[in-house]
Design a protein around this motif. Structure first.
Motif, PDB file in Angstrom:
ATOM      1  N   ASP A  23       0.837  -1.210   0.000  1.00 46.18           N
ATOM      2  CA  ASP A  23       0.000   0.000   0.000  1.00 46.18           C
ATOM      3  C   ASP A  23       0.872   1.260   0.000  1.00 46.18           C
ATOM      4  O   ASP A  23       0.638   2.193  -0.768  1.00 46.18           O
ATOM      5  CB  ASP A  23      -0.912   0.034   1.223  1.00 46.18           C
ATOM      6  N   SER A  34      -7.760  -0.727  -5.764  1.00 44.61           N
ATOM      7  CA  SER A  34      -8.373   0.439  -5.132  1.00 44.61           C
ATOM      8  C   SER A  34      -9.321   1.150  -6.091  1.00 44.61           C
ATOM      9  O   SER A  34     -10.423   1.547  -5.703  1.00 44.61           O
ATOM     10  CB  SER A  34      -7.292   1.419  -4.660  1.00 44.61           C
ATOM     11  N   LEU A  39     -12.006   3.166  -4.043  1.00 44.41           N
ATOM     12  CA  LEU A  39     -11.257   3.696  -2.911  1.00 44.41           C
ATOM     13  C   LEU A  39     -10.312   4.793  -3.378  1.00 44.41           C
ATOM     14  O   LEU A  39      -9.490   4.563  -4.261  1.00 44.41           O
ATOM     15  CB  LEU A  39     -10.451   2.563  -2.266  1.00 44.41           C
ATOM     16  N   GLN A  41      -7.120   7.010  -3.753  1.00 43.29           N
ATOM     17  CA  GLN A  41      -5.712   6.720  -3.499  1.00 43.29           C
ATOM     18  C   GLN A  41      -5.199   7.449  -2.266  1.00 43.29           C
ATOM     19  O   GLN A  41      -4.263   6.985  -1.615  1.00 43.29           O
ATOM     20  CB  GLN A  41      -4.869   7.084  -4.714  1.00 43.29           C
ATOM     21  N   TRP A  43      -6.427   7.494   0.527  1.00 48.60           N
ATOM     22  CA  TRP A  43      -6.679   6.681   1.707  1.00 48.60           C
ATOM     23  C   TRP A  43      -5.601   5.628   1.938  1.00 48.60           C
ATOM     24  O   TRP A  43      -5.506   5.066   3.032  1.00 48.60           O
ATOM     25  CB  TRP A  43      -8.017   5.973   1.582  1.00 48.60           C
ATOM     26  N   LEU A  47      -4.826   3.362   5.331  1.00 47.29           N
ATOM     27  CA  LEU A  47      -5.146   1.931   5.370  1.00 47.29           C
ATOM     28  C   LEU A  47      -3.890   1.116   5.650  1.00 47.29           C
ATOM     29  O   LEU A  47      -3.931   0.127   6.397  1.00 47.29           O
ATOM     30  CB  LEU A  47      -5.808   1.501   4.062  1.00 47.29           C
ATOM     31  N   ALA A  83     -13.309  -4.459   3.986  1.00 44.31           N
ATOM     32  CA  ALA A  83     -12.735  -4.682   2.656  1.00 44.31           C
ATOM     33  C   ALA A  83     -13.610  -5.626   1.833  1.00 44.31           C
ATOM     34  O   ALA A  83     -13.857  -5.380   0.649  1.00 44.31           O
ATOM     35  CB  ALA A  83     -11.319  -5.252   2.784  1.00 44.31           C
ATOM     36  N   ALA A  86     -16.638  -3.730   0.730  1.00 46.82           N
ATOM     37  CA  ALA A  86     -16.344  -2.829  -0.388  1.00 46.82           C
ATOM     38  C   ALA A  86     -16.322  -3.597  -1.703  1.00 46.82           C
ATOM     39  O   ALA A  86     -16.845  -3.118  -2.719  1.00 46.82           O
ATOM     40  CB  ALA A  86     -15.004  -2.128  -0.168  1.00 46.82           C
ATOM     41  N   HIS A  87     -15.746  -4.782  -1.688  1.00 51.21           N
ATOM     42  CA  HIS A  87     -15.725  -5.607  -2.901  1.00 51.21           C
ATOM     43  C   HIS A  87     -17.141  -6.007  -3.308  1.00 51.21           C
ATOM     44  O   HIS A  87     -17.485  -5.959  -4.499  1.00 51.21           O
ATOM     45  CB  HIS A  87     -14.870  -6.862  -2.673  1.00 51.21           C
TER      46      HIS A  87
END
Length: 117
Positions: A23, A34, A39, A41, A43, A47, A83, A86-87
């Motif tokens: 990350d 991302s 998401l 970038q 962040w 993360l 996570a 989010a997916h």
């Protein structure tokens, strides 16, 4: 039981430290993933810090600070539930095995840490 706890927790530490580094380095696969899940970038450093803190907390738990290890494992479980969510929200299923794998490791670390209490 102790051996399983150590092995699973060390694997969880290594996995989270590795992905935190990816990350921070803005690895290509991290940027692509991302973008797919929406998401920003900006962040990524935050993360990465959360994953690194989880790995550090697990390590401290192994070294004797059990409550901190349990808290770190619980935090990683919550992180990777987010996570996976989010997916699912963005219907990015082709690589959902990765957050599920991290979630599995964190959950196993948490369960084994709690079993030791």
């Amino acid at each position: 039981m102790f051996t399983a706890y150590v092995i699973v927790t060390v694997l969880t530490i290594a996995a989270n430290a590795g992905i935190a580094a990816a990350d921070l380095l803005r690895a290509g696969f991290v940027l692509a993933n991302s973008a797919e899940v929406g998401l920003p970038q900006s962040w990524l450093p935050w993360l990465a810090a959360a994953k690194a803190a989880g790995a550090a907390g697990l390590l401290l738990g192994l070294l004797g600070a059990r409550p901190l290890g349990v808290a770190a494992a619980a935090g990683l479980v919550l992180f990777f539930i987010g996570a996976v969510a989010a997916h699912l929200r963005m219907r990015v299923l082709h690589n959902i095995a990765f957050p599920l794998g991290y979630l599995g490791l964190a959950t196993a670390s948490l369960a084994l840490a709690l079993a030791r209490q």
